[in-house]
Structures are given as C-alpha cells and as structure tokens.
Design a protein around this motif. Structure first.
Motif, PDB file in Angstrom:
ATOM      1  N   LEU A   1      22.168  92.466  66.648  1.00 45.78           N
ATOM      2  CA  LEU A   1      22.008  94.278  66.777  1.00 45.78           C
ATOM      3  C   LEU A   1      23.622  95.008  66.200  1.00 45.78           C
ATOM      4  CD1 LEU A   1      19.573  94.874  68.757  1.00 45.78           C
ATOM      5  CD2 LEU A   1      19.375  95.152  66.854  1.00 45.78           C
ATOM      6  N   VAL A   2      24.174  93.689  67.147  1.00 47.01           N
ATOM      7  CA  VAL A   2      25.391  94.406  67.016  1.00 47.01           C
ATOM      8  C   VAL A   2      26.504  94.355  64.618  1.00 47.01           C
ATOM      9  CG1 VAL A   2      27.492  93.881  66.925  1.00 47.01           C
ATOM     10  CG2 VAL A   2      26.204  93.974  69.019  1.00 47.01           C
TER      11      VAL A   2
ATOM     12  N   TYR B   1      23.962  94.704  62.184  1.00 48.16           N
ATOM     13  CA  TYR B   1      23.958  95.944  62.004  1.00 48.16           C
ATOM     14  C   TYR B   1      24.545  96.710  61.811  1.00 48.16           C
ATOM     15  CZ  TYR B   1      19.808  98.356  60.239  1.00 48.16           C
ATOM     16  OH  TYR B   1      19.221  99.437  59.642  1.00 48.16           O
ATOM     17  N   ARG B   2      24.974  97.262  63.603  1.00 47.75           N
ATOM     18  CA  ARG B   2      25.493  97.997  63.674  1.00 47.75           C
ATOM     19  C   ARG B   2      26.449  98.737  62.412  1.00 47.75           C
ATOM     20  NH1 ARG B   2      25.073  98.955  69.596  1.00 47.75           N
ATOM     21  NH2 ARG B   2      27.265  97.868  68.831  1.00 47.75           N
ATOM     22  N   ASN B   3      27.757  97.380  63.184  1.00 50.55           N
ATOM     23  CA  ASN B   3      29.081  96.837  61.963  1.00 50.55           C
ATOM     24  C   ASN B   3      28.826  97.018  60.466  1.00 50.55           C
ATOM     25  OD1 ASN B   3      29.851  97.309  64.990  1.00 50.55           O
ATOM     26  ND2 ASN B   3      30.536  95.625  65.190  1.00 50.55           N
TER      27      ASN B   3
ATOM     28  N   GLU C   1      26.551  97.491  58.797  1.00 50.97           N
ATOM     29  CA  GLU C   1      24.313  98.343  58.133  1.00 50.97           C
ATOM     30  C   GLU C   1      23.888  97.377  57.241  1.00 50.97           C
ATOM     31  OE1 GLU C   1      24.696 101.837  58.842  1.00 50.97           O
ATOM     32  OE2 GLU C   1      26.601 101.480  59.806  1.00 50.97           O
ATOM     33  N   ASP C   2      24.429  96.452  57.681  1.00 46.66           N
ATOM     34  CA  ASP C   2      23.509  95.322  57.065  1.00 46.66           C
ATOM     35  C   ASP C   2      23.597  93.912  57.832  1.00 46.66           C
ATOM     36  OD1 ASP C   2      21.980  93.874  54.844  1.00 46.66           O
ATOM     37  OD2 ASP C   2      23.763  94.021  54.053  1.00 46.66           O
TER      38      ASP C   2
ATOM     39  N   ARG D   1      28.633  99.935  73.054  1.00 45.28           N
ATOM     40  CA  ARG D   1      29.174 101.420  71.596  1.00 45.28           C
ATOM     41  C   ARG D   1      30.239 101.627  72.692  1.00 45.28           C
ATOM     42  NH1 ARG D   1      26.938 106.423  72.677  1.00 45.28           N
ATOM     43  NH2 ARG D   1      25.068 105.713  74.507  1.00 45.28           N
TER      44      ARG D   1
ATOM     45  N   GLU E   1      32.207 105.092  72.199  1.00 48.13           N
ATOM     46  CA  GLU E   1      31.844 106.394  71.872  1.00 48.13           C
ATOM     47  C   GLU E   1      32.986 107.308  71.679  1.00 48.13           C
ATOM     48  OE1 GLU E   1      29.724 109.043  75.164  1.00 48.13           O
ATOM     49  OE2 GLU E   1      28.209 108.230  73.578  1.00 48.13           O
TER      50      GLU E   1
ATOM     51  N   LEU F   1      14.194  97.482  64.669  1.00 48.14           N
ATOM     52  CA  LEU F   1      14.937  98.340  65.356  1.00 48.14           C
ATOM     53  C   LEU F   1      15.669  98.674  63.670  1.00 48.14           C
ATOM     54  CD1 LEU F   1      16.284  97.888  68.668  1.00 48.14           C
ATOM     55  CD2 LEU F   1      15.650  99.808  67.691  1.00 48.14           C
ATOM     56  N   MET F   2      16.003  97.495  62.837  1.00 46.47           N
ATOM     57  CA  MET F   2      17.099  97.415  61.858  1.00 46.47           C
ATOM     58  C   MET F   2      16.255  97.812  60.522  1.00 46.47           C
ATOM     59  SD  MET F   2      18.781  93.473  62.245  1.00 46.47           S
ATOM     60  CE  MET F   2      18.690  93.211  63.936  1.00 46.47           C
TER      61      MET F   2
ATOM     62  N   GLU G   1      14.648  99.832  57.999  1.00 46.98           N
ATOM     63  CA  GLU G   1      15.266 100.882  56.984  1.00 46.98           C
ATOM     64  C   GLU G   1      14.332 101.695  56.916  1.00 46.98           C
ATOM     65  OE1 GLU G   1      17.719  99.500  53.721  1.00 46.98           O
ATOM     66  OE2 GLU G   1      18.981  99.205  54.871  1.00 46.98           O
TER      67      GLU G   1
END
Lengths: 101, 203, 89
Positions: free
Chosen positions: A82-83, A85-87, A89-90, B165, B167, C77-78, C80
């Motif tokens: 998840l981290v 994916y957030r950093n 975008e994939d 995260r 912020e 969650l992932m 799109e």
C-alpha cells in the motif's frame, strides 16, 4: 488405505512451481504476495504429508507455525504494497527503483 | 461490472520455463522415491501389538509397546472375561484390547489403542505439556512458539508503523497522539460555539 | 475404498493445481485473488484427507478468513476507478 505420499509430494511440487512461475513472470506486487502464499501452502502440504508418512505429529505442529508466520508476512507485505502504491502510483515491482534516503 | 477471467498469455511467460523445468525435475525425483505406505495416526486401530509370551493356563503375561513406551501386561486366560491388567499404569491415553488371532477361542494378542485425538496431541506438543494423555510421537515446540509469538508482535508493530502518511511535512500515524487535533487547520468538523459568525462563517 | 480415496485425491488435486495456475495466469488481480481462495480451500481438503483436521480448520480460518480478506482489501484499495483498464502492468 491412504493415498501414497509421493502423490502428495508431486501435488506440492506442482503448487510450488506454480508460485515460482508467478514470481518469475508477473510484475504486480500483489501477485507476488499471492504466489508466495501458494509456495508456503506447498511447503505445508509437504509437512503434513510427511507427518502422516512417519506417524509423527511434528510436521503438523510445524505447519501451524508456518501458517502463523504466513499470516504475519501477508499483513506486513500488504502494508508495504500500500505504501508502494501511494508513493509510486503503481504496484509494478520494477517501477519502485528509488528509495527516499 | 461482471467480467469473466481472461488469461494473460504472451512473451512475458518465457522466464516461467525455469519453474516448469524445476517441476519436471521434482516430479521425476518424487516418482522414483522409494516411499512405502504411510504410517498414519491410527487412533482407532492398533498401534502395535505383541503376541503374549506364555501359554500357561493360569495366566498370560507379555509386553505391549505403545507410544514409545513398553507396558508389562498380564491377564487371566478365560475366554469371555479376559481382562487385561497393566502392571505400570499407562495413564488414560492408551487402551488395551485383547484379540483372538489364531481362532482357538483364546485371546493371544494385546493391542494398544490410542484414545487421545490428534488435535489434543498437537496442543500437548505445542505447549510442551508433559501429559500422560499424550499418545502420538513428536517433538515439543514451546520455545518455537514463544519466538513466533515475538515475531507476530513485531509484525503488528510493523503494520502500525507502516500505516502513516506525510501531511505537509508532518508524519501522521494511524495510532498515536495527534496534537494537531486542537489546531484550527484540521477542524473541519468542529462546530464553532458562536455559530461561526465572528470569522465570517464561510470557511 | 482405496480407489475412492485415490479418485477424491485426484479430483481435488486437479482443483488445487488448476486454480493455482489460474492465480498466476489470469489478467485481473481480483480474479487472481478469487482463484487463490479456491486453491486455499482445496488445500484444506487435502489436509482433511491426511488426518490433519485441526490444520484444515486453521487453514480455512487463517488463510481464507484472514489472508484472503487482507488481499481483497488491498486489491480493492488499489483498483483504479476504471471500466476496462486494470492495475496490472
């Protein structure tokens, strides 16, 4: 009366090699995680098969420990993904080539 | 939206040939492996039997091995009510049953029968409980249990640490004190006591 | 008896291997997760056939009830917000 142990070994080898196949061919980090689950399951099948083969419960107890570790590994792995994916975008494992520090 | 699974085939599958080759090697090895019949956990049938040694009419004696221990057994040889008495009490984990195998009306073989379930035995082995009900061989795992216990706690802490995260340069964790709760920047849900008229009320 | 056991083993072995291959070959990650669920459940059946009933229960509780739910969460969650495009590169 019971199924031959070697049949279970072949089944376990098939599942393990399927997991290895997934790791070698896919680039999605989530599929990596699922493939690792398959390989751990193959190892568990082996442990249980030999537990029955020798009439010794050590294999079953050890398979229980493997399950607990697999659950913990998935919890941390999904956090990492998840981290990722957030950093980035994939979830492509080839994309994440840089770290922050 | 419902979609049916579609296979993803193509040139990217080429490295997978290694896995297929590994499977072929493993399968060849496993097929040729000299494995006999599995022993299994026969908790309903005899674990091991041993023919009683004496043929004397007054009573037979012998020994029975079960669960890695050998028990001395003696029983009176009457046909119907032959009851087995065990010299050193094996506990309640093992039952004894005498069986007539030769067909002469005399019980000549004693079977030792495990009465403890596999699940119960797993519990005894995992926590190294030295119970006389234990009836299946295996190693104890108390130390491994504690180590994995610690690993699971580490995994929990790791998951919580990962769940944070940035912020605006400040790290916000999922668990932990958030002193920014009092700052007006994050008070979107706060109700102003005066109805918000003093600030203009449009934020 | 032995033949029936062998047939049952073959049946569930086919299910296990086919769904494992499905995990690594399908296009959509969500379909992979569903195939993984089938594979894990059929492995539990193999445990029952090997006198490991407790392990089978733990397999279903831990893997299907825990790991698969986590993976489902991650997939959802992932994903799109799309109609045809999937995350998989």
């Amino acid at each position: 009366m019971a199924v031959d142990t070697s049949y279970y070994l072949i089944l376990s080898a098939a599942v393990f090699c399927t997991g290895l196949f997934g790791i070698l061919t896919r680039r999605n980090a989530l599929l990596f995680l699922m493939s690792v689950e398959l390989m751990l399951n193959a190892a568990n099948i082996n442990l249980v098969a030999f537990s029955q083969y020798y009439g010794n419960l050590t294999g079953q107890v050890f398979a229980l420990f493997t399950m607990a570790l697999a659950a913990a590994e998935v919890a941390v792995g999904i956090g990492i993904i998840l981290v990722l994916y957030r950093n980035f975008e994939d979830v492509d494992v080839a994309e994440a080539a840089t770290m922050r520090w | 939206m419902t979609t049916r699974p579609e296979l993803r085939l193509g040139g990217h599958l080429a490295p997978g040939i290694i896995a297929v080759a590994l499977f072929v090697i493993m399968a060849v090895v496993f097929v040729g492996a000299p494995l006999g019949d599995p022993v299994g956990f026969d908790d309903a049938t005899a674990i091991q039997n041993e023919t009683l040694q004496s043929e004397s009419p007054t009573g037979d004696y012998g020994s029975v091995s079960a669960n890695g221990q050998t028990y001395a057994v003696a029983y009176n040889g009457s046909e119907e009510t032959a009851n087995v008495s065990v010299a050193n009490d094996p506990g309640v984990g093992v039952d004894f049953r005498e069986v007539d195998t030769t067909g002469d009306g005399q019980s000549d073989t004693v079977y030792a029968i495990s009465r403890t379930s596999i699940t119960e035995n797993i519990g005894y082995l995992m926590f190294a409980v030295d119970s006389d009900q234990r009836s299946a061989p295996g190693e104890t795992f108390l130390v491994a249990f504690e180590i994995i216990d610690m690993v699971l706690v580490g995994a929990l802490v790791g998951a919580v640490v990962l769940a944070r995260r940035d912020e605006g340069g400040e790290v916000v964790a999922a668990l932990g004190l958030r002193d920014s709760d009092e700052s007006p920047g994050t008070s979107a849900g706060q109700v102003a006591a005066d109805g918000g008229t003093e600030d203009g009320g449009d934020n | 008896m032995a033949l029936a056991e062998l047939v049952a083993f073959a049946l569930f072995a086919i299910v296990t291997v086919a769904s494992s291959v499905g995990v690594v070959l399908v296009e959509d990650v969500w379909h992979s997760a569903l195939f993984l669920g089938v594979a894990l459940l059929s492995v539990a059946v193999h445990y029952v056939m090997q006198q490991a009933e407790f392990l089978a229960a733990m397999q279903i509780l831990v893997y299907v009830g825990g790991v698969l739910i986590l993976i489902t969460f991650a997939v959802m969650l992932m994903r799109e917000d799309d109609t045809t495009e999937v995350v998989e590169a």
